[in-house]
Design an enzyme around this catalytic site. Structure first.
Site, mmCIF file in Angstrom:
data_model
loop_
_atom_site.group_PDB
_atom_site.id
_atom_site.type_symbol
_atom_site.label_atom_id
_atom_site.label_comp_id
_atom_site.label_asym_id
_atom_site.label_seq_id
_atom_site.Cartn_x
_atom_site.Cartn_y
_atom_site.Cartn_z
ATOM 1 N N HIS A 8 0.803 -1.121 -0.062
ATOM 2 C CA HIS A 8 -0.069 -0.150 0.010
ATOM 3 C C HIS A 8 0.711 1.363 -0.007
ATOM 4 O O HIS A 8 0.255 2.306 -0.203
ATOM 5 C CB HIS A 8 -0.994 0.156 1.345
ATOM 6 C CG HIS A 8 -2.274 0.604 1.121
ATOM 7 N ND1 HIS A 8 -2.298 1.458 -0.041
ATOM 8 C CD2 HIS A 8 -3.306 0.788 1.672
ATOM 9 C CE1 HIS A 8 -3.838 1.838 0.034
ATOM 10 N NE2 HIS A 8 -4.254 1.611 0.981
ATOM 11 N N ASP B 272 -2.052 2.302 -4.576
ATOM 12 C CA ASP B 272 -3.453 2.770 -3.855
ATOM 13 C C ASP B 272 -4.481 1.722 -3.944
ATOM 14 O O ASP B 272 -4.509 0.883 -4.957
ATOM 15 C CB ASP B 272 -3.722 4.288 -4.597
ATOM 16 C CG ASP B 272 -2.925 5.292 -4.226
ATOM 17 O OD1 ASP B 272 -2.048 5.150 -3.170
ATOM 18 O OD2 ASP B 272 -2.878 6.056 -5.272
#
Length: 508
Positions: free
Chosen positions: A479, A483
């Site tokens: 992450h 995204d």
């Protein structure tokens, strides 16, 4: 030139020992195989012999120090002590040594081969031979395990194994002596004679007293179970009580002669000892150690998150059913699911390049190519060979390459080049029956796709409930660089390509 004296392998579950006593001091002349120092472990006491004749030049560790397997104990300066030893010996012994030296000059050394540019050490696996065995050229002698793959070491010449220098479990570097072969074949007669003195080492099993105190671990276990020294028969040198002796004594029902209040703690002893006896301790292979370290590092360093979806595998299954025979006849390989998944992934990576990138410090490196790693389970652990430039390959070429890499993985013949440089990984837990999982990233990659079992489930299609062959997909991603929107979009694109395979042909 100095010869190093190092701590030998002490047993599969023993990694360290204590220096009990030195039999020589610096400056003393030593002859080859003469005991130099005694080591103590919780299982055994071991005398370390001189690896060569000469003068004891230095002692690195002193009595009472704890050392690990392979640690340097001291050094022998060659030449200075050898003449003195020969001068004291009878003429007959001098002649015998001269003959031995002449024979040794004919021996062929088998050393650790180089395993790859970034591989600096290997672990000695199972030996296929023992001292005294007759081998032919190219016979497998031993298997070496690195953190990448296993490698068999063949015999360079035909002859008799006269010496095995390293035991199973020992870590060795390239160029280290593994064993010696006598090409004349005369070493076979000498092997039993060399092995004969071994039983003498286990002969002094103490019956009553001992000239040595119990080993520290044995002393502790005896105190915990209220056992006295006369209740435990020592099997160590000069009757020393070892930890294993205490365990055997407890298992056989030995109890303390002390008063009743001590009965409660003793009652727990035999149970724990019996459990320990029934346990099996196995050394982790280099490959398994590396797998464990890399997976944990990935969890610690990446902001790992997993998103899920499901795909109707009906269209791909219908396509396989229709063309599998023609495909195999033309391309010489079966049409599987991995070709479709790999192709679908490369299409999605072009649209979502962040999933194909990696973080290097404060930089993001975008890869303008798709090297797809395909996780393969072997009996030695999980390996991930790489299909290079999969985005430029047809489904047939991908299937052929995956087949070649899979065979090499099962045969233990994967090289460094086969497993390096991957940009994204596909893991198929469905072949083992997994319905759902969250795969761990293959660092430094930023994404890994988990495939699962195809299972028929009732689905709503155009307002009707129908039974469809469904598969759950899982995308684990970093992450920090990917995204949530990008991750979900990537997985949806893979799903769309598989549910409508014509997209792969039309590059949509």
């Amino acid at each position: 030139m100095a010869t190093e004296i190092r701590v030998p392998t002490l047993g599969e579950s023993v990694s360290e020992a204590t220096i009990a006593q030195w039999f020589k001091k610096p400056g003393d002349a030593v002859s080859q195989d003469e005991p130099l120092v005694e080591l103590e472990t919780d299982k055994v006491t071991v005398e370390v012999p001189a690896p060569a004749a000469g003068t004891l030049e230095s002692i690195v560790v002193k009595e009472g120090d704890t050392v690990e397997v392979g640690a340097l104990l001291g050094q022998i300066a060659e030449g200075a002590g050898a003449p003195a030893a020969k001068a004291e010996a009878a003429p007959a012994k001098a002649d015998a040594k001269a003959e031995t030296k002449s024979e040794k000059a004919q021996l062929v050394d088998v050393v650790t081969p180089s395993a790859g540019e970034s591989v600096t050490e290997a672990e000695v696996g199972e030996w296929s031979v023992k001292v005294g065995d007759v081998v032919k050229a190219d016979d497998t002698l031993v298997e070496l395990e690195t953190d990448k793959a296993a490698q068999e070491v063949p015999a360079p010449v035909a002859g008799t194994i006269v010496k095995i220098a390293v035991e199973t479990g020992t870590t060795v570097e390239p160029g280290v002596l593994l064993c010696q072969i006598d090409p004349s074949g005369e070493g076979a007669a000498a092997a039993p004679a060399a092995a004969a003195p071994a039983p003498a080492a286990s002969a002094p099993a103490a019956s009553g007293g001992s000239s040595m105190p119990p080993a520290p671990s044995a002393q502790k276990m005896m105190a915990e179970n209220n056992l006295s020294a006369d209740q435990v028969a020592g099997s160590g040198k000069r009757g020393q009580v070892l930890k294993e002796d205490v365990i055997n004594a407890i298992a056989s029902g030995a109890t303390s002669s002390s008063s009743a209040p001590s009965a409660a703690p003793v009652a727990r002893g035999p149970v724990a000892a019996q459990d320990e006896i029934r346990e099996e301790r196995v050394r982790m292979t280099k490959l398994r150690q590396t797998i464990a370290r890399r997976l944990k590092d990935a969890q610690n360093s990446a902001a790992m998150l997993t998103t899920y979806n499901e795909v109707d595998m009906g269209p791909v299954m219908e396509l396989r059913k229709q063309y599998k025979d023609l495909f195999e006849k033309k391309h010489g390989v079966k049409l599987g699911f991995m070709g479709f998944f790999t192709k679908a992934v490369t299409h999605a990576l072009k649209e979502i390049p962040a999933v194909n990138a990696e973080i290097d410090g404060t930089d993001i490196i975008y890869k303008n190519f798709c090297h797809i790693g395909v996780a393969v389970g072997t009996d030695k652990g999980l390996v991930v060979p790489v299909v290079r430039d999969a985005d430029q390959m047809s489904i047939a070429e991908i299937e052929q390459e995956i087949g070649n890499l899979g065979r090499k993985a099962r045969d233990g013949k994967l090289g460094m080049a086969d497993m390096s440089g991957g940009t994204f990984t596909i893991s198929n837990g469905g072949v083992y029956g997994s319905l759902m999982s969250s795969p761990i990233l293959n660092a430094p990659q930023s994404g890994i796709l988990g495939m699962h079992k195809i299972q028929e489930r009732p689905m709503a299609v155009n307002g009707q409930v129908v039974i469809r062959p469904m598969m759950y997909l899982a995308l684990s991603y970093d992450h920090r660089i990917v995204d949530g929107k990008e991750a979900v979009t990537f997985l949806v694109r893979v799903k769309e390509s598989l549910e409508d395979p014509q997209r792969l042909v039309l590059d949509l």
